[in-house]
Design a protein around this motif. Sequence first.
Motif, PDB file in Angstrom:
ATOM      1  N   ALA A   1       0.830  -1.212   0.000  1.00  0.00           N
ATOM      2  CA  ALA A   1       0.000   0.000   0.000  1.00  0.00           C
ATOM      3  C   ALA A   1       0.863   1.259   0.000  1.00  0.00           C
ATOM      4  CB  ALA A   1      -0.930  -0.009   1.211  1.00  0.00           C
ATOM      5  N   LEU A   2       1.914   1.269   0.804  1.00  0.00           N
ATOM      6  CA  LEU A   2       2.777   2.450   0.880  1.00  0.00           C
ATOM      7  C   LEU A   2       3.533   2.667  -0.425  1.00  0.00           C
ATOM      8  CD1 LEU A   2       4.194   2.084   4.503  1.00  0.00           C
ATOM      9  CD2 LEU A   2       2.357   3.587   3.714  1.00  0.00           C
ATOM     10  N   ALA A   3       3.986   1.596  -1.032  1.00  0.00           N
ATOM     11  CA  ALA A   3       4.698   1.736  -2.304  1.00  0.00           C
ATOM     12  C   ALA A   3       3.772   2.249  -3.396  1.00  0.00           C
ATOM     13  CB  ALA A   3       5.305   0.393  -2.706  1.00  0.00           C
ATOM     14  N   LEU A   4       2.557   1.746  -3.446  1.00  0.00           N
ATOM     15  CA  LEU A   4       1.586   2.217  -4.435  1.00  0.00           C
ATOM     16  C   LEU A   4       1.267   3.697  -4.219  1.00  0.00           C
ATOM     17  CD1 LEU A   4      -0.839  -0.855  -4.472  1.00  0.00           C
ATOM     18  CD2 LEU A   4       0.595  -0.113  -6.382  1.00  0.00           C
ATOM     19  N   ALA A   5       1.143   4.095  -2.953  1.00  0.00           N
ATOM     20  CA  ALA A   5       0.878   5.506  -2.651  1.00  0.00           C
ATOM     21  C   ALA A   5       2.046   6.383  -3.076  1.00  0.00           C
ATOM     22  CB  ALA A   5       0.600   5.674  -1.161  1.00  0.00           C
TER      23      ALA A   5
ATOM     24  N   GLU B   1       0.292   7.254   7.184  1.00  0.00           N
ATOM     25  CA  GLU B   1       1.528   7.228   6.395  1.00  0.00           C
ATOM     26  C   GLU B   1       1.255   7.543   4.927  1.00  0.00           C
ATOM     27  OE1 GLU B   1       4.739   4.516   6.991  1.00  0.00           O
ATOM     28  OE2 GLU B   1       3.689   3.528   8.635  1.00  0.00           O
ATOM     29  N   ILE B   2       0.150   7.040   4.411  1.00  0.00           N
ATOM     30  CA  ILE B   2      -0.213   7.310   3.016  1.00  0.00           C
ATOM     31  C   ILE B   2      -0.488   8.795   2.821  1.00  0.00           C
ATOM     32  CG2 ILE B   2      -2.022   6.951   1.284  1.00  0.00           C
ATOM     33  CD1 ILE B   2      -2.235   4.056   2.413  1.00  0.00           C
ATOM     34  N   GLU B   3      -1.247   9.377   3.729  1.00  0.00           N
ATOM     35  CA  GLU B   3      -1.586  10.801   3.620  1.00  0.00           C
ATOM     36  C   GLU B   3      -0.354  11.684   3.790  1.00  0.00           C
ATOM     37  OE1 GLU B   3      -4.630  10.891   6.549  1.00  0.00           O
ATOM     38  OE2 GLU B   3      -6.186  10.123   5.179  1.00  0.00           O
ATOM     39  N   ALA B   4       0.613  11.223   4.575  1.00  0.00           N
ATOM     40  CA  ALA B   4       1.862  11.973   4.731  1.00  0.00           C
ATOM     41  C   ALA B   4       2.649  12.010   3.425  1.00  0.00           C
ATOM     42  CB  ALA B   4       2.709  11.350   5.837  1.00  0.00           C
TER      43      ALA B   4
ATOM     44  N   GLY C   1       1.132  12.441   0.618  1.00  0.00           N
ATOM     45  CA  GLY C   1       0.368  13.277  -0.292  1.00  0.00           C
ATOM     46  C   GLY C   1      -0.734  12.580  -1.052  1.00  0.00           C
ATOM     47  N   ARG C   2      -1.084  11.360  -0.649  1.00  0.00           N
ATOM     48  CA  ARG C   2      -2.157  10.636  -1.332  1.00  0.00           C
ATOM     49  C   ARG C   2      -3.347  10.454  -0.399  1.00  0.00           C
ATOM     50  NH1 ARG C   2      -1.609  12.278  -5.607  1.00  0.00           N
ATOM     51  NH2 ARG C   2      -3.373  10.920  -6.128  1.00  0.00           N
ATOM     52  N   ARG C   3      -4.488  10.151  -0.988  1.00  0.00           N
ATOM     53  CA  ARG C   3      -5.702   9.926  -0.207  1.00  0.00           C
ATOM     54  C   ARG C   3      -5.788   8.463   0.214  1.00  0.00           C
ATOM     55  NH1 ARG C   3     -10.411  11.776  -4.046  1.00  0.00           N
ATOM     56  NH2 ARG C   3      -9.119  10.574  -5.512  1.00  0.00           N
ATOM     57  N   ALA C   4      -6.383   8.244   1.392  1.00  0.00           N
ATOM     58  CA  ALA C   4      -6.528   6.889   1.917  1.00  0.00           C
ATOM     59  C   ALA C   4      -7.909   6.736   2.541  1.00  0.00           C
ATOM     60  CB  ALA C   4      -5.453   6.592   2.949  1.00  0.00           C
ATOM     61  N   LEU C   5      -8.511   5.580   2.314  1.00  0.00           N
ATOM     62  CA  LEU C   5      -9.822   5.272   2.888  1.00  0.00           C
ATOM     63  C   LEU C   5      -9.712   3.986   3.699  1.00  0.00           C
ATOM     64  CD1 LEU C   5     -12.940   5.717   3.041  1.00  0.00           C
ATOM     65  CD2 LEU C   5     -13.108   4.271   0.994  1.00  0.00           C
ATOM     66  N   PRO C   6      -9.857   4.061   5.037  1.00  0.00           N
ATOM     67  CA  PRO C   6      -9.791   2.854   5.851  1.00  0.00           C
ATOM     68  C   PRO C   6     -11.154   2.158   5.907  1.00  0.00           C
ATOM     69  CG  PRO C   6      -9.997   4.771   7.269  1.00  0.00           C
ATOM     70  CD  PRO C   6      -9.979   5.288   5.856  1.00  0.00           C
ATOM     71  N   LEU C   7     -11.168   0.872   5.616  1.00  0.00           N
ATOM     72  CA  LEU C   7     -12.413   0.103   5.651  1.00  0.00           C
ATOM     73  C   LEU C   7     -12.160  -1.201   6.393  1.00  0.00           C
ATOM     74  CD1 LEU C   7     -13.683   0.583   1.970  1.00  0.00           C
ATOM     75  CD2 LEU C   7     -14.569   1.690   4.036  1.00  0.00           C
ATOM     76  N   THR C   8     -12.813  -1.355   7.547  1.00  0.00           N
ATOM     77  CA  THR C   8     -12.669  -2.589   8.310  1.00  0.00           C
ATOM     78  C   THR C   8     -13.576  -3.668   7.738  1.00  0.00           C
ATOM     79  OG1 THR C   8     -14.349  -1.857   9.890  1.00  0.00           O
ATOM     80  CG2 THR C   8     -12.040  -1.402  10.438  1.00  0.00           C
ATOM     81  N   GLY C   9     -13.127  -4.900   7.857  1.00  0.00           N
ATOM     82  CA  GLY C   9     -13.926  -6.021   7.381  1.00  0.00           C
ATOM     83  C   GLY C   9     -13.118  -7.298   7.424  1.00  0.00           C
ATOM     84  N   ASN C  10     -13.820  -8.405   7.311  1.00  0.00           N
ATOM     85  CA  ASN C  10     -13.204  -9.728   7.314  1.00  0.00           C
ATOM     86  C   ASN C  10     -13.322 -10.317   5.917  1.00  0.00           C
ATOM     87  OD1 ASN C  10     -12.496 -12.441   7.671  1.00  0.00           O
ATOM     88  ND2 ASN C  10     -13.364 -12.509   9.726  1.00  0.00           N
ATOM     89  N   VAL C  11     -12.206 -10.681   5.303  1.00  0.00           N
ATOM     90  CA  VAL C  11     -12.262 -11.181   3.930  1.00  0.00           C
ATOM     91  C   VAL C  11     -13.003 -12.506   3.821  1.00  0.00           C
ATOM     92  CG1 VAL C  11     -10.185  -9.971   3.154  1.00  0.00           C
ATOM     93  CG2 VAL C  11      -9.981 -12.277   4.125  1.00  0.00           C
ATOM     94  N   LYS C  12     -13.247 -13.176   4.947  1.00  0.00           N
ATOM     95  CA  LYS C  12     -14.016 -14.418   4.909  1.00  0.00           C
ATOM     96  C   LYS C  12     -15.515 -14.168   4.813  1.00  0.00           C
ATOM     97  CE  LYS C  12     -12.262 -16.083   8.717  1.00  0.00           C
ATOM     98  NZ  LYS C  12     -12.003 -17.022   9.832  1.00  0.00           N
ATOM     99  N   ASP C  13     -15.917 -12.916   4.962  1.00  0.00           N
ATOM    100  CA  ASP C  13     -17.335 -12.543   4.956  1.00  0.00           C
ATOM    101  C   ASP C  13     -17.700 -11.929   3.612  1.00  0.00           C
ATOM    102  OD1 ASP C  13     -19.791 -11.029   5.306  1.00  0.00           O
ATOM    103  OD2 ASP C  13     -19.506 -11.232   7.471  1.00  0.00           O
ATOM    104  N   ALA C  14     -18.556 -12.600   2.853  1.00  0.00           N
ATOM    105  CA  ALA C  14     -18.930 -12.122   1.517  1.00  0.00           C
ATOM    106  C   ALA C  14     -19.601 -10.754   1.581  1.00  0.00           C
ATOM    107  CB  ALA C  14     -19.848 -13.136   0.838  1.00  0.00           C
TER     108      ALA C  14
END
Length: 253
Positions: A23-27, A49-52, A54-67
């Motif tokens: 994620a940091l490298a992509l940012a 760290e992403i916003e530092a 200069g990019r935008r970041a959206l935090p989204l909590t969730g479990n990848v096992k849950d469709a």
Amino acid sequence: MVDLSNKVALVTGSGQGVGQGIALALASAGADIVVCGRTAEKLAATCAEIEARGRRALPLTGNVKDADDLSRIVTAACEHFGGIDILVNNAQEVPAGRLLDVTDEAFTAGFESGPLATFRLMKLVHPVMVARGGGTIINLASSAAERWDPSGYGAYGAVKQAIRTLTRAAAAEWGREGIRAIAIAPHAESPGLKKWVERNPVEAEAFFRTIPLGRIGRLEEDIGRAVVSLCGPDMGYLTGATVPLDGGQANFG
């Protein structure tokens, strides 16, 4: 330098470890990042760290096992950023141990968090990427199934091999729509690897001797930046492959 400005990347398990490094490298390359994981505090730290940078970041909590969680995450990402150009399926629960020691529950969790989550997310982002003229899917595989001795890694290797097959199928079926699908198999300085080294010092020392480059990959500099390159235009003709980011240790056929 690869320029990923105006691109949106969704990275699962990006609160720490390999996912965070990617994620940091992509940012740093200019992308805005949808930061996904189960722990809000870790996601917030990655977003800061992403916003530092200069990019935008959206935090989204969730479990990848849950469709339902996966569907909600993709919907929220599209509503916030307008779409998704890069998907990184990184999150994975590891069913570690010898076959007689791995429980059905652990194997099922590995399958649901690995190939099933990958399968679901790829299908969810497919129409989004088609509408944007294409995209890149990066799926996390492993050299575990290519080990000279798979003892203790059979269940883990099995779920990761399923991800490789899904990756090749997506590349074959969606290539004409501008969507590339690539698997990577990294060795990296993740929290999971560090715990494994602490628990298995003798095996770890022997393992490190089999890496031609003599070291484990750095999260952002080695693994993350390689992903950036794979998402860039210079790699635009590469799809369906498994790229071993392991210092030359595995021998993929």
